[in-house]
Scaffold this motif. Sequence first.
Motif, mmCIF file in Angstrom:
data_model
loop_
_atom_site.group_PDB
_atom_site.id
_atom_site.type_symbol
_atom_site.label_atom_id
_atom_site.label_comp_id
_atom_site.label_asym_id
_atom_site.label_seq_id
_atom_site.Cartn_x
_atom_site.Cartn_y
_atom_site.Cartn_z
ATOM 1 N N MET A 1 0.949 -0.995 0.085
ATOM 2 C CA MET A 1 -0.023 0.019 0.038
ATOM 3 C C MET A 1 0.920 1.381 -0.184
ATOM 4 S SD MET A 1 -3.421 -1.144 2.216
ATOM 5 C CE MET A 1 -4.307 0.426 1.587
ATOM 6 N N LEU A 2 2.111 1.260 -0.184
ATOM 7 C CA LEU A 2 2.994 2.214 -0.333
ATOM 8 C C LEU A 2 2.903 3.007 -1.547
ATOM 9 C CD1 LEU A 2 5.206 3.978 1.188
ATOM 10 C CD2 LEU A 2 7.006 2.513 0.007
ATOM 11 N N ASN A 3 2.723 2.049 -2.604
ATOM 12 C CA ASN A 3 2.384 2.599 -4.069
ATOM 13 C C ASN A 3 1.354 1.684 -4.684
ATOM 14 O OD1 ASN A 3 2.560 3.157 -6.721
ATOM 15 N ND2 ASN A 3 4.710 3.838 -6.754
ATOM 16 N N ILE A 4 0.191 1.852 -4.419
ATOM 17 C CA ILE A 4 -1.045 1.016 -4.608
ATOM 18 C C ILE A 4 -1.335 0.983 -6.345
ATOM 19 C CG2 ILE A 4 -3.550 1.157 -4.480
ATOM 20 C CD1 ILE A 4 -3.569 2.499 -1.789
ATOM 21 N N GLN A 5 -1.022 2.109 -6.909
ATOM 22 C CA GLN A 5 -1.067 2.299 -8.362
ATOM 23 C C GLN A 5 -0.125 1.192 -8.964
ATOM 24 O OE1 GLN A 5 -2.585 2.934 -11.682
ATOM 25 N NE2 GLN A 5 -3.278 4.569 -10.497
ATOM 26 N N LYS A 6 1.062 1.370 -8.645
ATOM 27 C CA LYS A 6 2.135 0.440 -9.266
ATOM 28 C C LYS A 6 2.112 -1.038 -9.026
ATOM 29 C CE LYS A 6 7.259 -0.111 -9.567
ATOM 30 N NZ LYS A 6 8.659 0.531 -9.046
ATOM 31 N N TYR A 7 1.761 -1.457 -7.435
ATOM 32 C CA TYR A 7 1.603 -2.522 -7.038
ATOM 33 C C TYR A 7 0.421 -3.396 -7.555
ATOM 34 C CZ TYR A 7 1.973 -6.435 -3.627
ATOM 35 O OH TYR A 7 2.212 -7.852 -3.125
ATOM 36 N N TYR A 8 -0.744 -2.615 -7.749
ATOM 37 C CA TYR A 8 -2.085 -3.510 -8.046
ATOM 38 C C TYR A 8 -2.619 -3.259 -9.519
ATOM 39 C CZ TYR A 8 -2.654 -4.735 -3.000
ATOM 40 O OH TYR A 8 -2.367 -5.305 -1.877
ATOM 41 N N LEU A 9 -2.447 -1.943 -9.870
ATOM 42 C CA LEU A 9 -3.008 -1.534 -11.112
ATOM 43 C C LEU A 9 -2.050 -1.865 -12.328
ATOM 44 C CD1 LEU A 9 -5.124 1.179 -10.192
ATOM 45 C CD2 LEU A 9 -5.820 -1.300 -10.260
ATOM 46 N N GLN A 10 -0.728 -2.085 -12.132
ATOM 47 C CA GLN A 10 0.251 -2.306 -13.307
ATOM 48 C C GLN A 10 0.785 -3.610 -13.453
ATOM 49 O OE1 GLN A 10 3.097 0.993 -13.014
ATOM 50 N NE2 GLN A 10 1.530 2.410 -12.880
ATOM 51 N N ARG A 11 0.292 -4.631 -12.709
ATOM 52 C CA ARG A 11 0.374 -5.985 -12.754
ATOM 53 C C ARG A 11 -0.524 -6.977 -13.270
ATOM 54 N NH1 ARG A 11 3.203 -6.677 -6.976
ATOM 55 N NH2 ARG A 11 4.333 -8.526 -7.980
ATOM 56 N N ASP A 12 -0.221 -7.843 -14.001
ATOM 57 C CA ASP A 12 -1.596 -8.914 -14.519
ATOM 58 C C ASP A 12 -1.868 -9.683 -13.292
ATOM 59 O OD1 ASP A 12 -2.881 -10.146 -16.356
ATOM 60 O OD2 ASP A 12 -1.555 -11.840 -16.245
ATOM 61 N N GLY A 13 -3.223 -9.822 -13.046
ATOM 62 C CA GLY A 13 -3.850 -10.377 -12.170
ATOM 63 C C GLY A 13 -3.932 -9.841 -10.548
ATOM 64 N N TYR A 14 -3.654 -8.609 -10.702
ATOM 65 C CA TYR A 14 -3.914 -7.723 -9.569
ATOM 66 C C TYR A 14 -5.005 -6.770 -9.815
ATOM 67 C CZ TYR A 14 0.690 -9.422 -7.569
ATOM 68 O OH TYR A 14 1.544 -10.257 -7.487
ATOM 69 N N GLY A 15 -5.606 -6.244 -8.780
ATOM 70 C CA GLY A 15 -6.595 -5.165 -8.956
ATOM 71 C C GLY A 15 -6.923 -4.459 -7.535
ATOM 72 N N PHE A 16 -7.334 -3.191 -7.778
ATOM 73 C CA PHE A 16 -7.630 -2.592 -6.545
ATOM 74 C C PHE A 16 -8.912 -1.520 -6.873
ATOM 75 C CE2 PHE A 16 -7.263 0.186 -2.874
ATOM 76 C CZ PHE A 16 -6.532 -0.472 -1.869
ATOM 77 N N TRP A 17 -9.997 -1.778 -5.842
ATOM 78 C CA TRP A 17 -11.048 -1.085 -6.310
ATOM 79 C C TRP A 17 -11.433 -0.324 -5.030
ATOM 80 C CZ3 TRP A 17 -10.153 -5.987 -7.212
ATOM 81 C CH2 TRP A 17 -10.223 -6.528 -8.574
ATOM 82 N N VAL A 18 -12.496 0.860 -5.208
ATOM 83 C CA VAL A 18 -12.824 1.458 -4.050
ATOM 84 C C VAL A 18 -14.300 1.827 -4.245
ATOM 85 C CG1 VAL A 18 -10.986 3.039 -3.836
ATOM 86 C CG2 VAL A 18 -12.618 3.739 -5.092
ATOM 87 N N ALA A 19 -15.091 1.755 -3.081
ATOM 88 C CA ALA A 19 -16.456 2.338 -3.018
ATOM 89 C C ALA A 19 -16.646 3.513 -2.824
ATOM 90 C CB ALA A 19 -16.955 1.428 -1.998
ATOM 91 N N GLU A 20 -17.486 4.241 -3.487
ATOM 92 C CA GLU A 20 -17.690 5.892 -3.447
ATOM 93 C C GLU A 20 -19.259 6.194 -3.132
ATOM 94 O OE1 GLU A 20 -15.665 9.149 -5.994
ATOM 95 O OE2 GLU A 20 -16.951 8.142 -7.034
#
Length: 225
Positions: free
Chosen positions: A94-113
């Motif tokens: 969670m230090l770099n959420i964009q890089k860790y979760y959204l720039q790797r195959d098989g990973y994802g990160f979502w928010v509820a708004e």
Amino acid sequence: MSSFSIRLYKDSDYEVVRGLFARGNLEHSHMAFRHAISVTRNWLFTLVMFLIPLCVTGSVILSILAVVIALSIIWICSRYVYSYYVDQCLSDDMLNIQKYYLQRDGYGFWVAESGGEVVGAVAAVPSSYSSEDKHTELKRLTVARSHRGKGIAKALCRTVIEFARNRGSDAVVLQTSLPQVDAWKLYEKMGFRKTLIIRESSLRYRIVDFVHFRYQYDLLANKLL
């Protein structure tokens, strides 16, 4: 009825998501403490801490002080379990959420708004719990206290389940802990089954009788959400 939407994480969510995650997990310290003081060895330890000063010195004040010290030790250990976990996560994935979760195959990160405010989050990664390549792990599920009981956590879980299904996974797996009662009750209602109970071996964890539960949702057996 609450109105909310689920969307992919974006960089402007960074501070809010990290704050939600940290606060949500630290809340469990209280439940961990309540469980710890109910454990037989801990209340016997507290009783002994009360009786020893009373028998040796006859001082009720010293006995009460000894009990306060004993309970403080248990509370510190309860708090440590979750504060250490939060610190680890915030300095790792969670230090770099964009890089860790959204720039790797098989990973994802979502928010509820809801109402333009981020009120929940969840992540998905390839499973680290199994040698099975087709297992997806649900991680970092959190919902703001003010928005709980409105179906947001369930919707976030469904998002990961659909993500895993679309990727051809056989199952969604996750790990939670005994004090996170609302979380594991939700998972069980959704069709997750408990597959493993893990007791930590280090002293701090043994003092609070800390237990992990591992759950699995079989996508082939659960065609419908």
